[in-house]
Each structure stands twice: as structure tokens, then as C-alpha cells.
Design an enzyme around this catalytic site. Structure first.
Site, PDB file in Angstrom:
ATOM      1  N   GLY A 101       0.646  -1.160  -0.111  1.00  0.00           N
ATOM      2  CA  GLY A 101       0.040   0.047   0.088  1.00  0.00           C
ATOM      3  C   GLY A 101       0.940   1.309   0.207  1.00  0.00           C
TER       4      GLY A 101
ATOM      5  CG  MET B  63       8.068   2.342   3.003  1.00  0.00           C
ATOM      6  SD  MET B  63       7.906   1.199   4.246  1.00  0.00           S
ATOM      7  CE  MET B  63       8.950   1.745   5.508  1.00  0.00           C
ATOM      8  CD  GLU B  64       6.458   2.895   7.925  1.00  0.00           C
ATOM      9  OE1 GLU B  64       5.753   2.265   7.255  1.00  0.00           O
ATOM     10  OE2 GLU B  64       6.973   1.924   8.880  1.00  0.00           O
ATOM     11  CG  ASN B  65      10.355   5.446   2.918  1.00  0.00           C
ATOM     12  OD1 ASN B  65      10.705   4.487   3.232  1.00  0.00           O
ATOM     13  ND2 ASN B  65       9.671   5.589   1.836  1.00  0.00           N
TER      14      ASN B  65
ATOM     15  CG  HIS C 258      -1.181   3.052   8.270  1.00  0.00           C
ATOM     16  ND1 HIS C 258      -1.575   2.244   9.237  1.00  0.00           N
ATOM     17  CD2 HIS C 258       0.268   2.555   7.914  1.00  0.00           C
ATOM     18  CE1 HIS C 258      -0.589   1.228   9.526  1.00  0.00           C
ATOM     19  NE2 HIS C 258       0.609   1.450   8.672  1.00  0.00           N
ATOM     20  CD  GLU C 259       1.895   4.178   5.305  1.00  0.00           C
ATOM     21  OE1 GLU C 259       3.041   4.074   5.722  1.00  0.00           O
ATOM     22  OE2 GLU C 259       1.345   3.212   4.909  1.00  0.00           O
TER      23      GLU C 259
ATOM     24  CG  HIS D  83       3.938   4.015  10.302  1.00  0.00           C
ATOM     25  ND1 HIS D  83       4.094   3.088  11.184  1.00  0.00           N
ATOM     26  CD2 HIS D  83       3.524   3.396   9.361  1.00  0.00           C
ATOM     27  CE1 HIS D  83       3.543   2.020  11.193  1.00  0.00           C
ATOM     28  NE2 HIS D  83       3.272   2.068   9.687  1.00  0.00           N
TER      29      HIS D  83
ATOM     30  CD  GLU E  14       3.375  -1.414   9.926  1.00  0.00           C
ATOM     31  OE1 GLU E  14       2.138  -0.973   9.848  1.00  0.00           O
ATOM     32  OE2 GLU E  14       4.103  -1.218   9.331  1.00  0.00           O
TER      33      GLU E  14
HETATM   34  N1  ARG Z   1       5.406  -0.165   6.907  1.00  0.00           N
HETATM   35  C1  ARG Z   1       4.463  -0.257   5.613  1.00  0.00           C
HETATM   36  C2  ARG Z   1       3.124   0.090   6.179  1.00  0.00           C
HETATM   37  O1  ARG Z   1       2.932   1.262   6.581  1.00  0.00           O
HETATM   38  C3  ARG Z   1       4.371  -1.479   4.930  1.00  0.00           C
HETATM   39  C4  ARG Z   1       5.424  -2.214   4.327  1.00  0.00           C
HETATM   40  C5  ARG Z   1       5.137  -3.399   4.096  1.00  0.00           C
HETATM   41  N2  ARG Z   1       6.572  -4.208   3.440  1.00  0.00           N
HETATM   42  C6  ARG Z   1       6.423  -5.466   3.143  1.00  0.00           C
HETATM   43  N3  ARG Z   1       7.608  -5.984   2.689  1.00  0.00           N
HETATM   44  N4  ARG Z   1       5.396  -6.072   2.778  1.00  0.00           N
HETATM   45  O2  ARG Z   1       2.204  -0.515   6.293  1.00  0.00           O
HETATM   46 ZN    ZN Z   2       2.031   0.638   8.689  1.00  0.00          ZN
END
Ligand code: ARG
Ligand code: ZN
Length: 857
Positions: free
Chosen positions: A264, A266-268, A300-301, A304, A323
Site C-alpha cells: 500500500g 511506506m512511511e520513510n 496511517h503512514e 508512523h 503496525e
Molecule cells: N510499513 C508499511 C506500512 O505502513 C508496509 C511495508 C510493507 N512491507 C512489506 N515488505 N510487505 O504498513
Molecule cells: Zn504501517
């Protein structure tokens, strides 16, 4: 043995990293096929005595290694396919400089640095960073990053990384930028994006008055589809301030929409990367469901940034720490932004349809897995959704106010550290003033707890006594929050109470309603106050009363669903269509109630095949399907007048995302759905008109889906029309692909045509999800007796194993229920999975899942 060549990672073996790299300078010379990366680390010893250093590195080409600037003798280190081992590091602290080469354009796994459309981008969680550069790639190694990116201006007019842009220069056709992130972070939060992107911009002023620049980067042509995402982001930022006092901590927050993305989003840090479908939306091309998904995932992101980034993980076993917690936070946010009961219904439906089966099947694992081979396989509905339920349970046990305090305490106490669920739980206990017995066991026990309820009448005290037993307590007794209510036989609410159930057993006494010992009606675990299955034999009459008058809208909804499931159970047992009147009566009653439109639309929606089968534990899909059609047709003929009236009343909608208009669209769509099942077929023209006149994608797509589901003679025209209108829009086409294979029997033929469609692309995860995942989630086709569904999908998994192992493994998870199927099916599945398990290039991802499912066959 090097750390990563050991096959299974075990929680009990976890040891802190003996070496750390607190500072890193990265330099990228970008090129589509030959990017050169140089990492310059400050290396420090983090244990008592000097020991070997291992740096992870996979699918990358080693170039050179220096210590304190001097080339190291190749005899003093070993390069393998999993990394570099330096057996005798010279001293406890030094500079380590490593150069390597990678090919982003050749990277189809979409992990590490890869090409998507006109950009290069990264995905590093959990272990993608090692596909970019040699590193101590684990979350307990936190680094301060300085990142220099250099590349041709014409190819890479935009170059992004985390944090703040410190410098930018163009020289002789090359651009060079320098980014610095002041916050230390693990490698999984590193991100880089470069390419031909369009920048859109907005602002947010924090409650302390700082002005934050918000940017969303999209591929050309999508600039007009970002305003909802900006609004969502600003709402999330405000909500986190209002609810938890959490402010954003950099001056810049960026989002990039990526077409090819395995997940979906990613929260970098400061640079979130998103699957394009979770950013881009306008009223013409996005459904109400996708708008809501965007709101939730952007939030959500963003959330994080505190729960995940500022306080991060010590190791991957603790993934649910960030998560589960962050899902709970985004659920709470959406409850506040929309309607709490409706949101809770959606979340519980999702949990029951996807997480409960996972937890009853071969993939079952505790939210804190004890071991894994490939971490990518553990981004599961259990870690996420059950994890969120456990956090919700904490909030139920201590109350939301204490929960807020506990979270603030946790974040300030552990800011800048990598921690485990233990630090979270103990923070909560520290603000409530005492230990919460058995709470931690929720992290160790797998399977959905099954609580059985036995009731009896005690004459001497004129009471009804309920004995509740956690049937699987064993090694891991749990704590539950039981939110309950008592009603009289007319449905008047008499009492509400929140009970703590600690351990395997609870006994509750209720006064009888009169001297004759009349039993009160009891609603337990309202709104699913703990993530359990309940085995409580209430009478049909009791369930029906709750289905009408339960003041908790969520429990009212599920009481009605249970009536429906009971009807299926009975009918399957007797082989006849059992008396349906109680369901019809309850629906008739719902028309009198004046409920909110969205709520009413949920109440009326008839459960799907998979939901029914999971709830009643029956996998004879043909039989269920026949009954389901009977039921829907009966509802349709009984209430066709009401459905027509409501449809007409709500027909004209305004294409905006307001509660009222969303409610109208949902309600008229559900009416249309029933009308289309009318045996006369005379309402099909309504769907045809609906599609042509649609002002909002929710109208357009529903009409097409319904015509497909009822196998209308209009369906081909509908599909054609939809395609002609939307062939330029990839995201809408995903819906078009999915709709054609997602329901009904014998969809293999059409799937085979669609995979040869010029706009299908097996390298694009959204397309793979639309076509193959939708097909494998269509039980009538996937679990067809002759096994053709299993063979077809297995063949595609084989292809995906070479291209994108994560997608291959995720698709394979859909074989989890095969052991429960009838006839030859389990045998056929076994053969297909065994063939996969002996593939010459079997990936770690696929190997682990195939192996796990095979143990059930
Ligand atoms: N951290 C991400 C999130 O907000 C998802 C990362 C999923 N990574 C994976 N390898 N499936 O949920
Ligand atoms: Zn997440």
C-alpha cells in the site's frame, strides 16, 4: 557461519548488533542500468570485545572496500552472495567506505532501488536496503544519513531523499543534490526517488505555529488528482496534534505516487512512498471506497512518523509494535472523521473475513512471530489487524484517556530508540498504576480465542448465570474486555457494563426479568470489545430482538448477520431452503427505523460467499451459492417496492465526498443490487442507465459489477462501455480487470483473455492483484472441483517467482484454505504446491509459504 545464511530467524536468538554505524554518507551516481553507490560509515563497536563485522548485501556487485581511507587487502575480508565479512576489524572505531554497483532497471522485485515508469524509487522495509548497498541492515542499527545524489538533469530533474535539502547544483548536464535527515533512523526508513516528476504543493501550520511545506510528486498528467490526498494529510496532522499532542518534526513532508508498488505505502522519514492508487483520486475516477482508503492510508503512514519512526523497532519480530499500533491509530482517526459504528463494522468484517481464517489455517502465527525465514511474508493481517485489535483491547481495558497518556509517555520515554512490545505495554501500565495480568500473552498465543458461553437458571436467587470459558486457554491465559448490555424481552435496554475477564473463566449473574424467571437478553463483547469468536447459543428470537434494537449499532449489525448465517447452517443441514421469514421480518423492520443511510446500506448488504463459508465453516461453495441466490431473490421480490422507492429517492447524487452523498450512493446501490436479482430481470435497465448517467465512479462501477454478477445480457455492453471510457486510466482499469473475474463460475477463460490484454502487465503488482488475486479470491472459480483454478494460479506463481517473489508468495497464501476443500481438491493443490517447491530458482519468500501450506496437506 554468517548471520544471514542461517535459514530461520528465531526470536529467542535475538542479540543486539555487536557493531553500529551511527553516521553514514551515501553517494549515488544514478544510471538506469549501472548505478554506483558509495557508503561511507562511521563504524563503532557496541559490544565488549572486537569481533567480526558482517555487512548485508544481496544482488549487488562489489567494487571496493576501504578502512580509514585506505584500500583493504582482499585477503582481509570475504565477499559472498549475502554480504561482506570482515573477520578481524582493526580497531573499535573507524571509517568504512564501500562501493558497489546495482541495476535499478533490471530489478523487477520492486525491493531496493528500482525503476517504475519514469522514476527510480526505493522500497527498503524490511530488508531492501541490502539490495542497494552493503550495510548493517537491521532496525536496531540507527544511522544519521547524509545523501548525495548525482545524475543526468534530463533523466532526473527531481531528486529526493529523507529530511532537508541542503544543497543543489547543476554542472555540465549533471545535477547533484545533498539531503540530510537530522533524525537517526534504521536503514528500512531510507528512501530515494529520482525522475521526471511533477511537484504539487500545499502547507500546514502546526499548533505551535511552524509552517510545514507539503509536497506530493506524481507522474505527469496526474497533477489534478492530488487534492483529496492533501486534505487527508492535513486532517491527519491536525488529528494527531489534537488527540495525542503529536506535532510533525521536519519542515518538509513529501509523498510520491508510484505506479509499481508491492504494497500500500511506506512511511520513510519525511518521504512517504505510495502505491499510486492510494494517492490519486477525483470524483470521476475514484469510488467512495478508494477515497476512504486514501484517507486511512495517508493517515496511517503519517502516524508512523511517531509510532514507527521516532520510536522504532528493535527487531522484526516486533513488527506489530508499530503496525498494530498504527493501524489502531488510523482506525480511530477514521472513526472520528466518518462514522464510528460504520467504521467499526468495516474493520470487524475485514478481521472476520481475512484474519480469522488466517489464524485458523496453516499460516496461523502469534502477532509476535517466534520465527521467520523471510520477513516479507510476515506483513500479515494477523500482525496488522489482530495487532490493532490487541491495542484496541488495551484501550478498552484502561480507557481512551489513559491510553492517550500512556502513548505520550511511551513516545517521550523511548524517543530515538528501537524497542519491543514490552516497552509499550509497560508504558501503559506505568500511567495506569499497575500491571495488567495476562495482557502480554496476547503477543504469544496464536489462533482466535473461542469463548464458549453456557447459561443456566438458578432458582433460589432467581438469576441467570452465564459461564464464559476461553476454550483454548492452556499455556497462555488471556485478559479480555467484555462490554455487555442487558435487554428485556421487548428490547428495552436495562443495563450496560464493561467487565474485565482475566484468565480462562468468568461467571456473570443477571437477575431474571420477573418472578417467573424470565431470561433477559444479553449482548456480549459489544462492538467486538476483544478479538474473539463467541460460541453462545442464543435463541433465534433473542438474536432477532438484538438485530432490531441493540443500541450498539455494530452489535446490532452482527446480530442480523448471525441470523443470516444460522439460516444457511440450517438449510445446508436439512438440504432445504429453511423458513426465511425471520430475515424478511428483520429487514422489513429496518425500513421503519430511520437509520443513517450508510449504516442502513451496510445492514442490508448480503454477506458474500467467502464470508458465509468462513462463518459457518462450510466449503461447499456451489451449495452455498444456490442458497445465497435463493435468499437474495426472496429479499428482492419481497421488497421490490421499497427498493425501487429508495433507489429513486437517492438516485440523484452530488459528486462530493460528504457523509450525506456517500450514504445516498451506498444506499441506492444496495437497492439496485437486490433489484437486479429480481427474477423478472425488469430492473436491469436501471443499472444500464445508472452506468451511463453516473456522476461518480461509485455509481458507474457498481452498475457494471452488478450486471456482471447477475450474468445479465447487458454485461458485455457494460464492460465494453466502461473500457472505452477509461482505457487511458490505469487505476480505473484495475477495477475493470478485477470485476470481470472476481465473482461467478468459470472465470478462467476470461482471465486467460485478460492476461493477454495489451494493458495487462504481470510486472505491475496492481494488475497482478486485479487479475490473479481477484480470481483466487473467487471461490467458485478458484476452488472448482476439477482443480483447474489451482493449476492456473500455480502456473502464474511460477512466473512471478522469477519476477517478483513477494507477489508470488502473497498469491500463494490464497491456497491456505485448500485442505478444507472437498473431493480431489486437497490432493491437486498438494501436487501443484510440490511442483512449486521444487522450482530451480525457488525464492526464499515463495519457499517459506509453500512449505507452510504443504504441512497442512
Ligand atoms: N510499513 C508499511 C506500512 O505502513 C508496509 C511495508 C510493507 N512491507 C512489506 N515488505 N510487505 O504498513
Ligand atoms: Zn504501517
Amino acid at each position: 557461519m554468517t548471520p544471514s545464511s542461517s535459514l530461520v530467524h528465531k526470536l529467542e536468538d535475538y542479540k543486539p548488533s555487536p557493531w553500529l554505524t551511527p553516521e553514514v554518507d551515501l553517494r549515488f551516481e544514478l544510471d538506469l542500468n549501472q548505478t554506483v553507490v558509495r557508503a561511507d560509515y562511521q563504524v563503532v563497536l557496541a559490544s565488549e570485545s572486537i569481533q567480526p563485522i558482517f555487512l548485508n548485501g544481496e544482488s549487488i556487485e562489489f567494487l571496493s572496500l576501504r578502512i580509514d581511507g585506505a584500500i583493504v587487502d582482499p585477503g582481509d575480508y570475504q565477499v559472498s552472495s549475502s554480504g561482506i565479512l570482515i573477520p578481524n576489524p582493526p580497531k573499535p572505531s573507524f571509517r568504512l567506505t564501500i562501493e558497489n554497483r546495482i541495476s535499478p532497471a533490471g530489478n523487477t522485485s520492486l525491493e531496493g532501488l528500482y525503476k517504475s515508469g519514469s522514476m527510480l524509487c526505493t522500497q527498503n522495509e524490511p530488508e531492501g536496503f541490502r539490495k542497494i548497498v552493503y550495510s548493517i541492515d537491521r532496525p536496531d542499527n540507527m544511522m544519521r544519513f547524509r545523501v548525495t545524489i548525482s545524475g543526468e538533469v534530463s533523466l532526473f530533474p527531481v531528486m529526493l531523499s529523507n529530511g532537508n535539502l541542503l544543497d543543489e547544483r547543476v554542472m555540465g548536464g549533471k545535477r547533484e543534490v545533498l539531503w540530510e535527515d537530522p533524525f537517526p533512523k534504521p536503514s528500512y526508513l531510507f528512501a530515494l526517488v529520482a525522475g521526471e516528476l511533477v511537484e504539487t504543493k500545499d502547507f500546514f501550520t502546526t499548533r505551535s505555529g511552524r509552517k510545514i511545506t507539503l509536497k506530493i510528486f506524481v507522474e505527469k498528467g496526474n497533477e489534478e488528482k492530488v487534492s483529496f490526498a492533501f486534505d487527508s494529510l492535513k486532517k491527519a496532522m491536525r488529528w494527531d496534534e489534537d488527540t495525542f499532542g503529536l506535532e510533525y518534526d521536519l519542515d518538509l513532508f513529501m509523498i510520491v505516487a508510484v505506479e509499481d508498488f508491492n504494497m500500500g505505502a511506506m512511511e520513510n522519514k519525511g518521504l512517504n512512498l505510495f502505491n499510486a492508487k492510494l494517492v490519486l483520486a477525483d470524483k470521476k475516477s475514484a469510488t467512495d471506497e478508494s477515497f476512504e482508503a486514501i484517507l486511512a492510508v495517508i493517515a496511517h503512514e503519517y502516524f508512523h512518523n511517531w509510532t514507527g519512526n521516532r520510536v522504532t523497532l528493535r527487531n522484526w519480530f516486533n513488527l506489530t509494535l508499530k503496525e498494530g499500533l498504527t493501524v489502531f491509530r488510523d482506525q480511530w482517526f477514521t472513526e472520528d472523521m466518518t462514522d464510528p459504528a460504520v467504521k467499526r463494522i468495516k474493520d470487524v468484517l475485514f478481521l472476520k473475513e481475512f484474519q480469522f481464517p488466517e489464524d485458523q489455517g496453516p499460516m496461523s502465527h502469534p502477532i509476535l512471530p517466534k520465527s521467520y525465514k523471510e520477513m516479507n511474508n510476515f506483513y500479515t493481517v494477523t500482525v496488522y489487524e489482530k495487532g490493532a485489535e490487541v491495542i484496541r483491547l488495551v484501550s478498552e481495558l484502561i480507557g481512551r484517556d489513559k491510553f492517550k497518556k500512556g502513548l505520550q509517555h511511551y513516545l517521550s520515554k523511548y524517543d530515538g530508540q528501537g524497542v519491543t512490545f514490552e516497552e509499550f505495554i509497560s508504558s501503559m501500565e506505568e500511567v495506569t498504576g499497575g500491571p495488567i495480568p495476562y495482557l502480554r500473552n496476547w503477543y504469544h498465543r496464536s489462533g482466535t480465542p473461542l469463548l464458549s458461553v453456557k447459561e443456566h437458571y438458578a432458582k433460589d436467587s432467581n438469576e441467570w448465570i452465564l459461564d464464559i470459558t476461553d476454550t483454548g486457554s492452556g499455556e497462555y491465559p488471556l485478559v479480555f474486555s467484555n462490554s455487555l448490555a442487558v435487554f428485556d424481552r421487548k428490547g428495552t435496554i436495562l443495563k450496560e457494563e464493561k467487565r474485565l475477564m482475566s484468565g480462562a473463566h468468568d461467571q456473570i449473574r443477571f437477575s431474571a426479568l420477573d418472578e417467573n424467571g424470565t431470561k433477559p437478553i444479553i449482548s456480549l463483547f459489544r462492538s467486538l470489545s476483544s478479538p474473539i469468536r463467541l460460541d453462545y447459543n442464543q435463541t433465534e428470537e433473542e438474536k432477532q430482538i438484538l438485530a432490531k434494537v441493540e443500541t450498539d449499532g455494530v452489535s446490532r449489525f452482527f446480530a442480523f448477520q448471525n441470523l443470516i448465517f444460522d439460516w444457511f447452517r440450517k438449510s445446508l443441514e436439512s438440504g432445504l431452503e429453511e423458513k426465511f421469514s425471520i430475515i424478511l421480518e428483520t429487514i422489513a423492520d429496518s425500513f421503519e427505523r430511520n437509520w443513517d443511510k450508510t449504516y442502513h446500506s451496510f445492514y442490508l448488504s448480503f454477506p458474500g460467499l467467502t464470508q458465509i463459508s468462513e462463518n459457518i465453516g462450510c466449503y461447499e461453495f456451489q451449495k452455498i451459492q444456490k442458497l445465497r441466490i435463493f435468499a437474495i431473490q426472496t429479499i428482492s421480490t419481497t421488497f421490490s417496492n421499497q427498493f425501487q422507492t429508495i433507489f429513486e429517492e437517492n438516485r440523484k447524487t452530488i459528486p462530493v465526498q460528504s457523509k450525506e452523498e456517500i450514504g445516498k450512493r451506498r444506499l441506492k446501490n444496495i437497492c439496485l443490487y437486490y433489484l437486479l436479482y429480481h427474477p423478472s430481470k425488469r430492473f436491469e435497465r436501471l443499472a444500464v442507465a445508472e452506468q451511463r448517467e453516473a456522476k461518480h465512479m461509485s455509481e458507474e462501477v457498481s452498475a457494471m459489477k452488478f450486471l456482471l454478477e447477475v450474468d445479465s445480457i447487458e454485461k458485455d455492453k457494460s464492460v465494453q462501455l466502461f473500457f472505452e471510457k477509461w482505457k487511458h486510466d490505469n487505476l480505473v482499469l484495475d477495477v475493470w480487470f478485477a470485476a470481470q473475474v472476481g465473482t461467478g463460475e468459470n472465470r478462467l477463460g476470461i482471465a486467460k483473455q485478460l492476461e493477454n490484454h495489451p494493458q495487462f502487465n504481470i510486472r505491475n503488482p496492481n494488475k497482478v492483484r486485479s487479475l490473479y488475486f481477484s480470481l483466487a479470491r473467487n471461490p467458485l472459480t478458484f476452488h472448482k472441483e476439477d482443480g483447474s483454478g489451482y493449476s492456473f494460479i500455480a502456473e502464474r506463481i511460477k512466473t512471478l517467482n522469477e519476477i517478483n517473489p513477494q507477489m508470488a508468495a502473497a498469491l500463494t497464501k490464497l491456497y491456505s484454505p485448500v485442505s478444507k476443500q472437498k473431493g480431489e481438491l486437497p490432493e491437486i493443490a498438494k501436487r501443484e504446491l510440490e511442483t512449486l517447491s521444487s522450482l530451480p530458482n525457488l525464492s526464499k519468500e515463495l519457499g517459506e509459504i509453500v512449505g507452510t501450506i504443504l504441512t497442512s496437506l
